[in-house]
Design an enzyme around this catalytic site. Structure first.
Site: not given
Length: 384
Positions: A271, A325, A328, A334
């Site tokens: 990541e 997203e 999250k 985030e």
């Protein structure tokens, strides 16, 4: 009539065979660039459309954080290489019960091979260094039981076992040569590394210059974090200079591995990314900075080179993430790591295109057409 039908069958075989035979490549990663396909959102495209998006972008290496069957089915016949995830919540069960591990592998890996190119299983995510000693103690047992399950099915050479670590496993990473594993991590890390060394798995690291800069904006030059021109840092022990933070983070991991006795183990980035929006205490989370980091990272990976400490070990990285997203938890950043917005349009331009509604058929669709045609012609030949 029969001979004409056979000629047609031969034509169809040679026309479609490249689609059907592109399933033989081994290894969990091809090339240098991959993507994390997170799905903690209620507004992102369906897996079928995601496949089209990935193929348009020519991104072959993909990681997911579970083994969702809808996703696995959508990836069938596409030629995309997939790493599935065994979530942290399963680790204790898999560690204590080898039969459960065997069933999980059968249901979520073996049953989808070879059409879905599952090339790896990520056993847990950022387990060590997280403060849960019981979960940390279950990680190795889970990894061994999952590996043994693969071995029973003769899949250990096709599907690679890994687990990703955060920076929290390190006691210190500046300068890179000073990096070692934390004392409370070593007792779990050492036997895990011994096992991974035996089975040929890499050390997987989630590395975020974005987070390092966000926590220390007065001590870190943002240009250094963004791969932009800068003086960088000098490591006097190794006599190496670093012009970007990601390389320094990777070499810090290499130094920790060397200190633990695993000098030859490869470090892979599972990541890394940069948020395009954040809270008021995350001022570096902007579209321009996210574009700069991801564009420069893509160029850096395309060079197929190593780091200052390990110049011959070509760096491979999975970018975080494919989509923003919206579900999250945590800070605003985030929910804004995606290269794409939920509607399939790009968040910023680093050389990829938005999802095209008129995209050509995927390999799975073509393969399905081929099978249907073969069946129809076979029936026809039997009847004449």
């Amino acid at each position: 009539m029969r001979s004409s039908g056979l000629l047609l069958l031969n034509f169809l075989f040679f026309f479609f065979s490249p689609i059907l035979t592109g399933l033989e490549a081994k290894g969990a990663f091809v090339g240098t660039y991959g993507i994390n396909y997170g799905r903690i959102a209620d507004n992102i495209p369906s897996p079928d459309k995601v496949v089209l998006l990935l193929k348009q972008a020519k991104i072959r290496n993909v990681r997911i954080y579970d083994a969702d069957h809808t996703v696995l089915q959508a990836f069938s016949g596409t030629g995309l290489d997939l790493v599935v995830g065994l979530p942290n919540g399963f680790l204790k069960e898999m560690s204590s019960n080898a039969d459960h591990a065997l069933t999980w592998v059968k249901d979520n890996v073996q049953s989808f091979l070879p059409n879905t190119r599952i090339r790896g299983i990520a056993v847990g995510n950022e387990v060590l260094g997280g403060g849960d000693s019981e979960l940390s103690g279950a990680l190795l047992g889970a990894a061994k039981n999952v590996y043994n399950a693969l071995k029973k099915m003769n899949l250990e050479e096709t599907v690679q076992i890994t687990t990703a670590h955060s920076q929290a496993v390190f006691a210190d990473s500046y300068p890179p040569s000073s990096c070692v594993f934390k004392e409370n991590v070593v007792q779990f890390m050492k036997p895990l590394l011994e096992f991974f060394d035996q089975i040929g798995s890499p050390f997987c690291l989630n590395a975020y210059p974005f987070l390092a800069y966000t926590y220390n904006p007065t001590q870190i030059d943002i240009n250094y974090a963004l791969f932009k021109p800068t003086e960088g840092i000098y490591d006097p022990k190794t006599n190496l200079r670093y012009d970007n933070m990601l390389d320094a983070q990777i070499d810090a991991a290499y130094m920790a591995l060397e200190d633990a006795g695993f000098k030859e183990m490869e470090v892979m980035i599972t990541e890394t990314g940069w948020a395009s929006k954040g809270d008021s205490d995350e001022p570096a989370a902007t579209p321009e900075n996210a574009r700069t980091y991801n564009y420069n990272l893509r160029k850096r990976l395309a060079k197929k080179k190593g780091t200052p400490l390990r110049p011959k070990k070509v760096l491979k990285a999975y970018i975080f993430a494919l989509f923003n997203e919206n579900s999250k938890p945590g800070k605003s950043s985030e929910t804004h790591f995606g290269l794409y917005k939920p509607d399939g349009t790009i968040s910023y331009d680093i050389g990829f295109n938005s999802l095209k509604s008129d995209a050509p058929f995927s390999s799975s669709m073509l393969a399905s057409c081929y099978v249907a045609l073969v069946i129809s012609i076979s029936v026809f030949l039997v009847m004449i």
